[in-house]
Scaffold this motif. Sequence first.
Motif, PDB file in Angstrom:
ATOM      1  N   SER A   1     -86.678  58.700  -4.156  1.00  0.00           N
ATOM      2  CA  SER A   1     -87.536  57.548  -4.397  1.00  0.00           C
ATOM      3  C   SER A   1     -88.958  57.841  -3.915  1.00  0.00           C
ATOM      4  CB  SER A   1     -86.973  56.335  -3.640  1.00  0.00           C
ATOM      5  OG  SER A   1     -87.796  55.206  -3.862  1.00  0.00           O
TER       6      SER A   1
ATOM      7  N   THR B   1     -86.700  52.250 -12.571  1.00  0.00           N
ATOM      8  CA  THR B   1     -85.404  51.893 -11.996  1.00  0.00           C
ATOM      9  C   THR B   1     -84.386  52.956 -12.400  1.00  0.00           C
ATOM     10  OG1 THR B   1     -84.926  50.641 -13.989  1.00  0.00           O
ATOM     11  CG2 THR B   1     -85.779  49.388 -12.112  1.00  0.00           C
TER      12      THR B   1
ATOM     13  N   ASN C   1     -87.149  51.746  -3.139  1.00  0.00           N
ATOM     14  CA  ASN C   1     -86.787  50.952  -4.315  1.00  0.00           C
ATOM     15  C   ASN C   1     -87.409  51.518  -5.579  1.00  0.00           C
ATOM     16  OD1 ASN C   1     -85.486  48.931  -2.658  1.00  0.00           O
ATOM     17  ND2 ASN C   1     -87.573  48.406  -1.984  1.00  0.00           N
TER      18      ASN C   1
END
Lengths: 340, 340
Positions: free
Chosen positions: A17, A338, A181
């Motif tokens: 990430s 994502t 995230n």
Amino acid sequence: MTKRIGKQTVKLQNPPSILSFASIVGPKEGQGPLGVYFDQVLEDDMFGEKSWEKAECKMLQETIKLAIKKANLTVDDINYVLAGDLLNQIISSSFMAREIQIPYIGLFGACSTMAESLSLAAMLVDGGFADYVVAATSSHFSSAERQYRFPLELGTQRPLTSTWTVTGAGATILGDTSKGNGPYITYVTNGRVVDLGIKDQFNMGAAMAPAAADTIKAHFDDTGFKQSDYDLIISGDLGKIGVDLTLKLLEKVNLDISDRFTDSGLKIFDTEKQDTHAGASGCGCSAAVLNGYLIKEILKGKYNRVLFMSTGALLSPTSTLQGESIPGIAHAVTIQRTLD
Amino acid sequence: MTKRIGKQTVKLQNPPSILSFASIVGPKEGQGPLGVYFDQVLEDDMFGEKSWEKAECKMLQETIKLAIKKANLTVDDINYVLAGDLLNQIISSSFMAREIQIPYIGLFGACSTMAESLSLAAMLVDGGFADYVVAATSSHFSSAERQYRFPLELGTQRPLTSTWTVTGAGATILGDTSKGNGPYITYVTNGRVVDLGIKDQFNMGAAMAPAAADTIKAHFDDTGFKQSDYDLIISGDLGKIGVDLTLKLLEKVNLDISDRFTDSGLKIFDTEKQDTHAGASGCGCSAAVLNGYLIKEILKGKYNRVLFMSTGALLSPTSTLQGESIPGIAHAVTIQRTLD
């Protein structure tokens, strides 16, 4: 277990990430269309230092410190800093690493360094070798110009095929999938060196286009993706001429990415108003566009899947004087907002 | 799962095996004490080329080709070539990669490149990112001398603290544990940049010693090993002065490795007879000693566990002219004949 797919690509098993990112640019870059995106715009490209080389080093250093701070981490948390730049013996990076005491992997990929460092950083995190890694690079118009071309004091005229080296630095911090995230790095395609014989050091776009096309083709061949799998395919610093040639070379192998392809070197300046001829170049070009503009737009949802590629011209003044042509290289990473 | 132990070290979970190794050196290196170990000794350091730079590139290229052949592999089998050298913009490596069509990761670690490339190669294999990787580097006395110091034609006298840049190249091929019978890379310790303020570019040993001591200390701190866990600790190109200073710096932190410590820069030449002053240096020094002498002696059983460390001085002629001191870096890998 192998993570390799095809000849040049790796599929990351635990996609790292992007935990934070930072960019600092010079005054001219601040006046360009992306000016509002950068963390800091220098008022003076000397940055309070006594030479352009020292200014470049400070810019890289401050950018990395800022990225670390934005991730709520400290220097002690970071396991590796992967960095390189255009200067002989990559002194901006090495002297940066003297101040920022993190184990240091020095890279040289010319203007491909942002994607080169990101690709290695992603593998080091995915492989369990690092908790946090910084990938970073910089360039400075004035230090590059006097090293590669002419002393600026000469006021030498620049041909219209030439590009303007970006004064800027960018840094990205990667951590394990679970630590953030997103956006995430999901695929890595490392390039081969390609040389179609261009010898004009004032036409870097043409010199790098064959490598850009080669890496894009390799990426699609290896992954089986279609062009429509990406919202955006963005190269590092091909400029106008390089973009046109890359699209032509890809047409020949039946790849038409023209409706979603752009180049960082066409985004950072208003080439007409700012008189930057064929566009922008330098390690700092794709680094600042990625860590200023692009990741922010991905986070906003403007792009969901991006193929980010940096392109490098692997010449030196010595190789040019010895009659060599200019080989190019391009490395690419897939950035996803994502995980599907 | 993390493979990290301590601040700077990684323990490889599936230790990569050294599948093959090769070395090519210049005439002077061939006349030295290790002459019989190298795969090829050039009769002429121009290697049939028109410049020393092109000769260095050819030497690196031929060394890599030879290593690939000795592993019974082809260029197509190799996933990455990790290489760098001393020349501006690492042209020896980049032009090598133009001929040898393997995805290319360009590195710059000055004379630390052999251990830098090996450490990354080992992680890429252990992490499942590559089946086969080449780690390689080169240097050439004449190309380095004219770039970093003086034109050779001047016949400038060299101070006794100076070292002689090795004309040589070395390449190692790593594959998965199961693909070979060792020796294996089991630990990797990547260094930080350390600078104690040495400004004399003719005393590289002194400039690099603090980094060498820092990495050795980090390795022992991280792993908990004792000196007696190693049969040999060998550095890259510290030379006489650098070795003495490294031992002194380590004494200060209560580490006495003097009975098992040596330096590639003291082994490749007979410093007295061959008039190389403080010893040998250059990326090719530790590369040729590793891929000529050391791995062969490990295979013969002379050494079972070796800490192999390459040391780099991260200066450039520009940084020196701008009054900077010389930062150093050292990377190390543990090489074991068998897996315990």
